[in-house]
Scaffold this active site. Sequence first.
Site, PDB file in Angstrom:
ATOM      1  CG  ASP A   1      -7.621 -33.358 -14.092  1.00  0.00           C
ATOM      2  OD1 ASP A   1      -8.695 -33.309 -13.456  1.00  0.00           O
ATOM      3  OD2 ASP A   1      -7.211 -32.456 -14.857  1.00  0.00           O
TER       4      ASP A   1
ATOM      5  CD  GLU B   1      -9.157 -29.881 -20.921  1.00  0.00           C
ATOM      6  OE1 GLU B   1      -9.316 -28.868 -20.203  1.00  0.00           O
ATOM      7  OE2 GLU B   1      -9.284 -31.060 -20.492  1.00  0.00           O
TER       8      GLU B   1
ATOM      9  NE  ARG C   1     -18.750 -26.431 -18.967  1.00  0.00           N
ATOM     10  CZ  ARG C   1     -18.267 -27.536 -18.425  1.00  0.00           C
ATOM     11  NH1 ARG C   1     -17.736 -28.470 -19.203  1.00  0.00           N
ATOM     12  NH2 ARG C   1     -18.278 -27.737 -17.122  1.00  0.00           N
TER      13      ARG C   1
ATOM     14  NE  ARG D   1     -18.742 -35.630 -19.786  1.00  0.00           N
ATOM     15  CZ  ARG D   1     -18.299 -34.806 -18.838  1.00  0.00           C
ATOM     16  NH1 ARG D   1     -17.214 -34.085 -19.052  1.00  0.00           N
ATOM     17  NH2 ARG D   1     -18.953 -34.667 -17.693  1.00  0.00           N
TER      18      ARG D   1
ATOM     19  CG  HIS E   1     -12.615 -29.125 -21.506  1.00  0.00           C
ATOM     20  ND1 HIS E   1     -12.714 -30.475 -21.733  1.00  0.00           N
ATOM     21  CD2 HIS E   1     -12.466 -29.015 -20.167  1.00  0.00           C
ATOM     22  CE1 HIS E   1     -12.642 -31.138 -20.610  1.00  0.00           C
ATOM     23  NE2 HIS E   1     -12.472 -30.284 -19.639  1.00  0.00           N
TER      24      HIS E   1
HETATM   25  O1  TA6 Z   1     -10.057 -30.200 -17.820  1.00  0.00           O
HETATM   26  C1  TA6 Z   1     -10.059 -31.291 -16.925  1.00  0.00           C
HETATM   27  C2  TA6 Z   1     -11.214 -31.104 -15.955  1.00  0.00           C
HETATM   28  O2  TA6 Z   1     -11.057 -29.926 -15.207  1.00  0.00           O
HETATM   29  C3  TA6 Z   1     -11.310 -32.337 -15.067  1.00  0.00           C
HETATM   30  O3  TA6 Z   1     -10.907 -32.047 -13.738  1.00  0.00           O
HETATM   31  C4  TA6 Z   1     -12.791 -32.730 -15.178  1.00  0.00           C
HETATM   32  O4  TA6 Z   1     -13.557 -32.039 -14.220  1.00  0.00           O
HETATM   33  C5  TA6 Z   1     -13.080 -32.291 -16.601  1.00  0.00           C
HETATM   34  O5  TA6 Z   1     -12.458 -31.008 -16.685  1.00  0.00           O
HETATM   35  C6  TA6 Z   1     -14.517 -32.311 -17.020  1.00  0.00           C
HETATM   36  O6  TA6 Z   1     -15.229 -31.323 -16.367  1.00  0.00           O
HETATM   37  P1  TA6 Z   1     -16.808 -31.198 -16.704  1.00  0.00           P
HETATM   38  O7  TA6 Z   1     -17.268 -30.019 -15.899  1.00  0.00           O
HETATM   39  O8  TA6 Z   1     -16.934 -30.970 -18.181  1.00  0.00           O
HETATM   40  O9  TA6 Z   1     -17.420 -32.524 -16.302  1.00  0.00           O
END
Ligand code: TA6
Length: 304
Positions: A216, A275, A102, A76, A172
């Site tokens: 989002d 992102e 990832r 994270r 991301h």
């Molecule tokens: O990029 C935004 C997103 O798609 C959100 O909808 C949220 O799901 C975020 O990515 C984080 O996703 P993750 O799979 O890393 O928890």
Amino acid sequence: MNAADVTTLNRYFGIPEQVNFKDGPGGLTVAEVTNSLASATIALQGAHVMTWAPQGESPVLWLSRAAKFAPGKSIRGGVPVCWPWFGPHAQEASFPGHGYARTVMWEVVKTETLADGATRLTFRLIETAATRAQWPHPSEVTLMVTVGRTLALDLVTRNTGKEPIVIGDALHTYFEVSDIRNVTIRGLEDCPYIDKMDNGSRKRQEGPVTIGAETDRIYLDSSADCLIEDPGLKRRIRIAKRGSRSTVVWNPWIEKAAKMGDFGENGYLNMVCVESANAAEDVVTVAPGGAHSLQVVYGVERLP
Ligand code: TA6
């Protein structure tokens, strides 16, 4: 070579006083990069840039204090690589969101010192039967990371097969901010976007982006630099990109962050994801023998 063997990695790819491989948190192998210009840490799992800070600057990437480090678990914060799809898989709900890149091991291809003192590391995803089961298309994906006063990333997909492939991808990136409530994001004015907080409705950005609730959005046809203006840190983070037509802006805010369990106490206040992606209708078709490159350069500028 065993990608997780730090002794071998240091023998082949270590650079004294600059690149050192070590066992990091959760048993993840990480590269520690330090030079006269900046420092960074990169996990081999996901070729995941976890931290980056130019010398004399506070961290530019946000890494959750509650991040969970474990094989197969996305970290994270930092720069998760979303590939070969962005978001949920179009057909298979059981496949991992944002692709598998990832959460699998990448190998080191090269490490080098550039003339200006920056350090460049190149990684390649290690394909396995498990990855091929989710992505049965002959291809190769590499990530080149250049650690200097700026952080440059180049995610390259090569189609080594005989049929075209369609790629969704993203860097991301989680950026560190003093307080999301005081941050302004510029560069997306007038861009159309998909509002995932409003049933995916299509809207158009009016003025700069500010965030005061869960946000989002997938901005489409967005190619301009983005700027994250942070008066609290008296800085502006510039995001320049090439080969990316989508920009995703995300902050989970209070409830969503709490549900995710790895944001830490009020972590949402100190981060924003901007992102650089190719998502939704911006996905990329790569011809047989062709390549697609998603490039970003992150820089920090002082606010007057
Ligand atoms: O990029 C935004 C997103 O798609 C959100 O909808 C949220 O799901 C975020 O990515 C984080 O996703 P993750 O799979 O890393 O928890």
